[in-house]
Design a protein around this motif. Structure first.
Motif, PDB file in Angstrom:
ATOM      1  N   LEU A  50      37.404  27.734  32.626  1.00  0.00           N
ATOM      2  CA  LEU A  50      38.465  27.686  33.130  1.00  0.00           C
ATOM      3  C   LEU A  50      39.581  28.657  32.101  1.00  0.00           C
ATOM      4  O   LEU A  50      40.493  29.562  32.666  1.00  0.00           O
ATOM      5  CB  LEU A  50      39.483  26.470  33.110  1.00  0.00           C
ATOM      6  N   SER A  51      39.253  28.745  30.857  1.00  0.00           N
ATOM      7  CA  SER A  51      40.126  29.514  29.863  1.00  0.00           C
ATOM      8  C   SER A  51      39.774  31.145  30.260  1.00  0.00           C
ATOM      9  O   SER A  51      40.668  31.613  30.159  1.00  0.00           O
ATOM     10  CB  SER A  51      39.700  29.215  28.421  1.00  0.00           C
ATOM     11  N   ILE A  52      38.748  31.323  30.526  1.00  0.00           N
ATOM     12  CA  ILE A  52      38.313  32.843  30.829  1.00  0.00           C
ATOM     13  C   ILE A  52      39.187  33.153  32.100  1.00  0.00           C
ATOM     14  O   ILE A  52      39.613  34.102  32.384  1.00  0.00           O
ATOM     15  CB  ILE A  52      37.047  33.100  31.052  1.00  0.00           C
ATOM     16  N   PHE A  53      38.875  32.285  33.185  1.00  0.00           N
ATOM     17  CA  PHE A  53      39.545  32.407  34.650  1.00  0.00           C
ATOM     18  C   PHE A  53      40.950  32.540  34.374  1.00  0.00           C
ATOM     19  O   PHE A  53      41.731  33.605  34.962  1.00  0.00           O
ATOM     20  CB  PHE A  53      39.211  31.151  35.350  1.00  0.00           C
ATOM     21  N   LEU A  54      41.619  31.901  33.617  1.00  0.00           N
ATOM     22  CA  LEU A  54      43.354  31.557  33.454  1.00  0.00           C
ATOM     23  C   LEU A  54      43.703  32.801  32.688  1.00  0.00           C
ATOM     24  O   LEU A  54      44.867  33.362  32.852  1.00  0.00           O
ATOM     25  CB  LEU A  54      43.823  30.536  32.792  1.00  0.00           C
ATOM     26  N   SER A  55      42.682  33.247  31.870  1.00  0.00           N
ATOM     27  CA  SER A  55      43.154  34.628  31.181  1.00  0.00           C
ATOM     28  C   SER A  55      43.088  35.851  31.719  1.00  0.00           C
ATOM     29  O   SER A  55      43.424  36.887  31.002  1.00  0.00           O
ATOM     30  CB  SER A  55      42.598  34.397  29.933  1.00  0.00           C
ATOM     31  N   GLY A  56      42.232  35.912  32.950  1.00  0.00           N
ATOM     32  CA  GLY A  56      42.251  37.212  33.572  1.00  0.00           C
ATOM     33  C   GLY A  56      40.987  37.761  33.191  1.00  0.00           C
ATOM     34  O   GLY A  56      40.955  38.888  33.844  1.00  0.00           O
ATOM     35  N   HIS A  57      40.188  37.323  32.505  1.00  0.00           N
ATOM     36  CA  HIS A  57      39.002  38.016  32.162  1.00  0.00           C
ATOM     37  C   HIS A  57      37.754  37.574  33.163  1.00  0.00           C
ATOM     38  O   HIS A  57      38.098  36.907  34.056  1.00  0.00           O
ATOM     39  CB  HIS A  57      38.523  37.851  30.561  1.00  0.00           C
ATOM     40  N   PHE A  58      36.594  38.266  32.893  1.00  0.00           N
ATOM     41  CA  PHE A  58      35.676  37.972  33.854  1.00  0.00           C
ATOM     42  C   PHE A  58      34.596  37.073  33.228  1.00  0.00           C
ATOM     43  O   PHE A  58      34.147  37.620  32.029  1.00  0.00           O
ATOM     44  CB  PHE A  58      34.836  39.405  34.257  1.00  0.00           C
ATOM     45  N   ALA A  59      34.318  36.118  33.590  1.00  0.00           N
ATOM     46  CA  ALA A  59      33.107  35.374  33.088  1.00  0.00           C
ATOM     47  C   ALA A  59      31.696  35.445  33.635  1.00  0.00           C
ATOM     48  O   ALA A  59      31.448  35.405  34.621  1.00  0.00           O
ATOM     49  CB  ALA A  59      33.562  33.740  33.297  1.00  0.00           C
ATOM     50  N   VAL A  60      30.771  35.758  32.490  1.00  0.00           N
ATOM     51  CA  VAL A  60      29.265  35.647  32.693  1.00  0.00           C
ATOM     52  C   VAL A  60      28.986  34.625  32.185  1.00  0.00           C
ATOM     53  O   VAL A  60      28.585  34.079  31.082  1.00  0.00           O
ATOM     54  CB  VAL A  60      28.798  36.962  32.005  1.00  0.00           C
ATOM     55  N   VAL A  61      28.460  33.748  33.095  1.00  0.00           N
ATOM     56  CA  VAL A  61      28.208  32.086  32.923  1.00  0.00           C
ATOM     57  C   VAL A  61      26.806  31.832  32.665  1.00  0.00           C
ATOM     58  O   VAL A  61      25.978  31.951  33.644  1.00  0.00           O
ATOM     59  CB  VAL A  61      28.802  31.301  33.760  1.00  0.00           C
ATOM     60  N   LYS A  62      26.319  31.412  31.487  1.00  0.00           N
ATOM     61  CA  LYS A  62      24.835  30.920  31.368  1.00  0.00           C
ATOM     62  C   LYS A  62      25.004  29.511  31.364  1.00  0.00           C
ATOM     63  O   LYS A  62      25.370  29.067  30.234  1.00  0.00           O
ATOM     64  CB  LYS A  62      24.184  31.376  30.069  1.00  0.00           C
ATOM     65  N   MET A  63      24.663  28.790  32.238  1.00  0.00           N
ATOM     66  CA  MET A  63      24.873  27.318  32.454  1.00  0.00           C
ATOM     67  C   MET A  63      23.815  26.879  31.545  1.00  0.00           C
ATOM     68  O   MET A  63      22.403  27.182  31.468  1.00  0.00           O
ATOM     69  CB  MET A  63      24.916  26.717  33.824  1.00  0.00           C
ATOM     70  N   SER A  64      23.736  25.511  31.081  1.00  0.00           N
ATOM     71  CA  SER A  64      22.600  24.664  30.552  1.00  0.00           C
ATOM     72  C   SER A  64      21.901  24.202  31.477  1.00  0.00           C
ATOM     73  O   SER A  64      22.139  23.662  32.735  1.00  0.00           O
ATOM     74  CB  SER A  64      23.295  23.402  29.595  1.00  0.00           C
ATOM     75  N   SER A  65      20.458  23.939  31.385  1.00  0.00           N
ATOM     76  CA  SER A  65      19.702  23.561  32.428  1.00  0.00           C
ATOM     77  C   SER A  65      19.909  22.087  32.634  1.00  0.00           C
ATOM     78  O   SER A  65      19.500  21.564  33.518  1.00  0.00           O
ATOM     79  CB  SER A  65      18.203  23.882  31.932  1.00  0.00           C
ATOM     80  N   ASP A  66      20.537  21.455  31.576  1.00  0.00           N
ATOM     81  CA  ASP A  66      21.044  20.025  31.778  1.00  0.00           C
ATOM     82  C   ASP A  66      22.187  19.882  32.431  1.00  0.00           C
ATOM     83  O   ASP A  66      22.167  18.272  32.775  1.00  0.00           O
ATOM     84  CB  ASP A  66      21.055  19.269  30.268  1.00  0.00           C
ATOM     85  N   ASP A  67      22.698  20.700  33.047  1.00  0.00           N
ATOM     86  CA  ASP A  67      23.923  20.565  33.660  1.00  0.00           C
ATOM     87  C   ASP A  67      24.265  21.696  34.592  1.00  0.00           C
ATOM     88  O   ASP A  67      25.429  22.540  34.121  1.00  0.00           O
ATOM     89  CB  ASP A  67      25.157  20.254  32.649  1.00  0.00           C
TER      90      ASP A  67
END
Length: 345
Positions: A108-125
């Motif tokens: 959400l910090s990246i989203f609200l800051s206006g940047h683009f998020a490249v997300v590597k989620m944990s396999s546990d979640d």
């Protein structure tokens, strides 16, 4: 645009959605299918991860719902200097998976800051986050250009990575060339002064046992006066006795109990937590350390010495008892201002 009204509205609507799902109330209009999708994702996540119980997953959903209100988001924006233009960058996130949705704040910090998020989620979640992203998309399909979920990070200009002391060395090796925030192992303690009420010690139970103590904001160490009777804590945390019925927690508890008995080490137990007089800050699951102090100055010195190993301190004059797992949106992990980092890219 940094903290635009449009994005704040989208995230506050996400908060309303989370509150409805967590409470069992009807979903906001047009999001009924996503409410069902989130319930399915919650079931999937607890089947995949033995630490993710239904109670813990829905507690996380409710906590985020309470945090993501329009009022809180506007206060967060005010603290960060208001709306302004930013140079847009691709920012990688390596998410942890120790507690449900622990990576949502970075997203959400990246989203609200206006940047683009490249997300590597944990396999546990990895079941919950995509549903929440879809809730944002329902409000504006153009948000689809604001993030991507990947199996491996590449093609980014900055990185936020959360892990252990061991994985931090890996992160520093691979991501050291980028502007980065790399988070290591941290834990939290409770500073007791002997004047705590029974109600406060009851609340301390949630600081210790919520999410089975796996979060960096969970209390694993009690810093107490030399004459403090630890039985007062035992008497007020009995409501958490069911934690030992979780297979992973119970196995951990049984292992360390057997190990301490074998080594003839002194400890106290109550059937679901082991308490040891020990100066070590970090503790395994199911273990609570207690260290003593003679003066307030000595307690302050101990806390200062632990420094970067501490996430937060619970107690009088610090975070109120029972609130360790309820940080404000601007209570940044490791004391590093994520928004300031993103603004300065």
């Amino acid at each position: 645009m940094f903290f635009s009204d449009h994005r704040i509205d989208a995230v506050s609507n996400l908060g309303a959605f989370l509150r409805s799902v967590a409470s069992g109330a009807p979903a906001p209009e047009g999001l009924e299918d996503l409410a069902e999708a989130l319930r399915v994702a919650a079931t999937k996540s607890l089947r995949h991860n033995g630490w993710f119980t239904e109670a813990n997953v829905y507690h996380a959903l409710a906590s985020w719902g309470e945090a993501l209100t329009k009022k809180n988001l506007l206060a967060w924006r005010d603290r960060e200097g208001g709306t302004r233009e930013v140079n847009r960058h691709r920012v990688g996130i390596v998410m942890a998976g120790n507690i449900p949705l622990v990576g949502l704040h970075d997203f959400l910090s990246i989203f609200l800051s206006g940047h683009f998020a490249v997300v590597k989620m944990s396999s546990d979640d990895e079941a919950l986050m995509p549903v929440l992203a879809t809730v944002l998309l329902r409000q504006d399909p153009l948000f689809e250009g604001d993030w991507v979920f990947v199996d491996q990070l590449n093609d980014m200009g900055a990185v936020i990575a959360t892990g252990s002391d061991n994985t931090a060395r890996y992160f520093e090796y691979y991501f050291g060339k980028y502007p980065n925030i790399i988070r290591k192992n941290r834990t939290s303690l409770a500073l007791l002064d002997g004047s705590e009420s029974d109600e406060e010690l009851v609340a301390l139970g949630s600081d210790i046992f919520q999410y089975f103590g796996l979060g960096c904001r969970n209390v694993g160490h009690l810093l107490a006066p030399a004459d403090f009777d630890i039985q007062r804590v035992f008497a007020n945390i009995v409501d958490w006795s069911d934690v030992v019925n979780n297979n992973k927690y119970g196995n951990n508890y049984d292992y360390y109990r057997a190990l301490f008995l074998l080594n003839q080490e002194d400890f106290l137990e109550n059937g679901f937590v082991i308490v040891r007089e020990n100066e070590e800050l970090h503790t395994p699951v199911g273990i609570l350390h207690v260290s003593r102090y003679q003066t307030k100055e000595q307690a302050a010195d101990k806390i200062a010495q632990w420094g970067e190993k501490l996430q937060c301190v619970v107690g009088h004059g610090h975070i109120p008892f029972g609130k360790a797992q309820q940080p404000e949106l601007w209570d940044y992990a490791d004391g590093v201002n994520t928004m300031a980092f993103l603004t300065n890219l």
